[in-house]
Design a protein around this motif. Structure first.
Motif, short mmCIF file in Angstrom:
data_model
loop_
_atom_site.label_atom_id
_atom_site.label_comp_id
_atom_site.label_asym_id
_atom_site.label_seq_id
_atom_site.Cartn_x
_atom_site.Cartn_y
_atom_site.Cartn_z
N PHE A 1 1.00 -1.00 0.47
CA PHE A 1 0.12 -0.09 -0.47
C PHE A 1 1.15 1.03 0.12
O PHE A 1 0.45 2.63 -0.71
CB PHE A 1 -1.05 0.10 0.97
N LEU A 2 2.01 1.31 1.21
CA LEU A 2 2.66 2.25 0.89
C LEU A 2 3.51 2.25 -0.19
O LEU A 2 3.70 3.46 -1.00
CB LEU A 2 3.73 2.07 2.39
N ILE A 3 4.16 1.76 -0.58
CA ILE A 3 4.09 1.73 -2.32
C ILE A 3 3.99 1.77 -3.34
O ILE A 3 4.17 2.86 -4.02
CB ILE A 3 4.90 0.46 -2.75
N ALA A 4 2.07 1.35 -3.48
CA ALA A 4 1.66 1.71 -4.34
C ALA A 4 0.93 3.31 -3.76
O ALA A 4 1.32 4.60 -5.09
CB ALA A 4 -0.09 1.69 -4.34
N GLU A 5 1.15 4.00 -2.77
CA GLU A 5 1.07 5.14 -2.90
C GLU A 5 2.55 6.39 -3.01
O GLU A 5 1.62 7.42 -3.86
CB GLU A 5 0.67 5.65 -1.53
N GLN A 6 3.24 5.58 -3.41
CA GLN A 6 4.52 6.76 -3.62
C GLN A 6 4.67 6.25 -4.88
O GLN A 6 4.78 7.67 -5.62
CB GLN A 6 5.93 5.78 -3.34
N ASP A 7 3.90 5.52 -5.33
CA ASP A 7 4.18 5.29 -7.60
C ASP A 7 2.82 6.18 -7.82
O ASP A 7 3.32 6.69 -8.83
CB ASP A 7 3.69 4.23 -7.38
N MET A 8 1.69 6.39 -6.45
CA MET A 8 0.60 7.58 -8.02
C MET A 8 1.10 8.65 -7.12
O MET A 8 1.52 9.82 -8.83
CB MET A 8 -0.02 7.48 -6.70
N LYS A 9 1.97 9.21 -6.49
CA LYS A 9 2.34 10.23 -6.33
C LYS A 9 3.43 10.70 -7.41
O LYS A 9 3.62 11.39 -8.32
CB LYS A 9 3.46 10.44 -4.39
N LEU A 10 4.45 9.67 -7.71
CA LEU A 10 5.44 9.73 -8.07
C LEU A 10 5.24 10.33 -10.06
O LEU A 10 5.43 10.99 -11.04
CB LEU A 10 6.52 8.67 -8.67
N ARG A 11 3.93 8.69 -10.17
CA ARG A 11 3.47 8.48 -11.97
C ARG A 11 2.68 9.50 -11.55
O ARG A 11 1.72 9.64 -13.24
CB ARG A 11 2.81 7.19 -12.03
N PHE B 1 -2.47 10.19 -11.19
CA PHE B 1 -3.72 9.47 -11.00
C PHE B 1 -3.94 8.65 -12.49
O PHE B 1 -4.43 7.76 -12.07
CB PHE B 1 -4.71 10.44 -10.57
N GLY B 2 -3.49 9.08 -13.43
CA GLY B 2 -3.79 8.96 -15.10
C GLY B 2 -4.79 9.11 -15.38
O GLY B 2 -5.96 9.96 -14.98
N ASP B 3 -5.53 8.93 -16.56
CA ASP B 3 -6.97 9.10 -16.65
C ASP B 3 -8.03 8.43 -16.88
O ASP B 3 -7.88 7.11 -16.59
CB ASP B 3 -6.73 9.58 -18.85
N ILE B 4 -8.66 8.87 -16.51
CA ILE B 4 -10.12 8.16 -15.71
C ILE B 4 -11.41 8.49 -17.01
O ILE B 4 -11.42 9.09 -17.73
CB ILE B 4 -10.71 8.64 -14.88
#
Length: 173
Positions: free
Chosen positions: A158-168, A170-173
C-alpha cells in the motif's frame, strides 16, 4: 569500472554461499538483447557471464520463448541442478519456488515501483531469510532515486502504491 567489478565479485561470492545451502537466485535483466543505445546488459549477455562462472547451473528465460519452453525451464530451475535463473520480467507473477531466496534486479532504476515490488515478491516464500538486491547506475534521476529509496524502506504494498501514485500521478479516468 573497477569498483563495479569489485562489487560484482563480492556479490558472486555471496551467491556461492547461498548455493552451498541449496538456495536459488533470480537475476532479472530489463532487456533480452543488447542495446547499445540504452547501454544495458542483456539477459543473454548476463547468462553467458554467469554460466562461465557457475558451469551449467544457470538457465535463461525470456518472453520470446514458446510457452512450453518456458515451462520446461521453470521445471529445470525447480530441480536441484540449477542455481540461477537469468530472466526478463516474465517471472513477475505466478512463480512460486521456495528455494529461491535472492532476487537481483539489474538496472533497477529502469523499473517502476509496482514492478519492483512485484518482482521482489518472487522471493521470501519460505521461512528462509531472503534478499532483494537492486543494482543501478551511480548517477540516476530524482524519481529513480525515490523509487529505490522507497523499496529499501518498506515491503508494504500500500505504501509502495501510494508512492508510485505520487511519482506517476493518477492517470486518466
Amino acid at each position: 569500472t573497477s569498483l563495479i567489478l569489485s562489487k560484482e565479485n563480492k556479490l558472486i561470492k555471496r551467491l556461492v554461499e547461498k548455493f552451498k545451502k541449496n538456495e536459488k537466485v533470480y537475476w532479472i535483466c530489463p532487456l533480452i538483447e543488447e542495446s547499445e543505445e540504452l547501454d544495458l546488459k542483456a539477459a543473454t549477455k548476463r547468462y553467458e557471464i554467469l554460466n562461465k562462472i557457475f558451469n551449467n547451473q544457470v538457465l535463461l528465460l525470456h518472453g520470446r520463448l514458446k510457452e512450453k519452453e518456458k515451462e520446461d525451464i521453470m521445471e529445470k530451475f525447480k530441480s536441484k541442478n540449477f542455481k540461477i535463473l537469468v530472466t526478463t520480467t516474465v517471472i513477475e507473477v505466478g512463480i512460486d519456488i521456495k528455494d529461491a531466496t535472492v532476487i537481483i534486479i539489474e538496472h533497477a532504476e529502469r523499473f517502476g515501483l509496482a514492478q519492483l515490488h512485484q518482482l521482489r515478491g518472487r522471493v521470501g516464500r519460505s521461512n528462509i531469510q531472503s534478499s532483494c538486491i537492486l543494482l543501478h547506475k551511480e548517477n540516476i534521476g530524482v524519481n529513480a532515486k525515490k523509487r529505490i529509496k522507497k523499496m529499501k524502506e518498506t515491503t508494504d504494498g500500500f505504501l509502495i502504491a501510494e508512492q508510485d501514485m505520487k511519482l506517476r500521478g493518477f492517470g486518466d479516468i
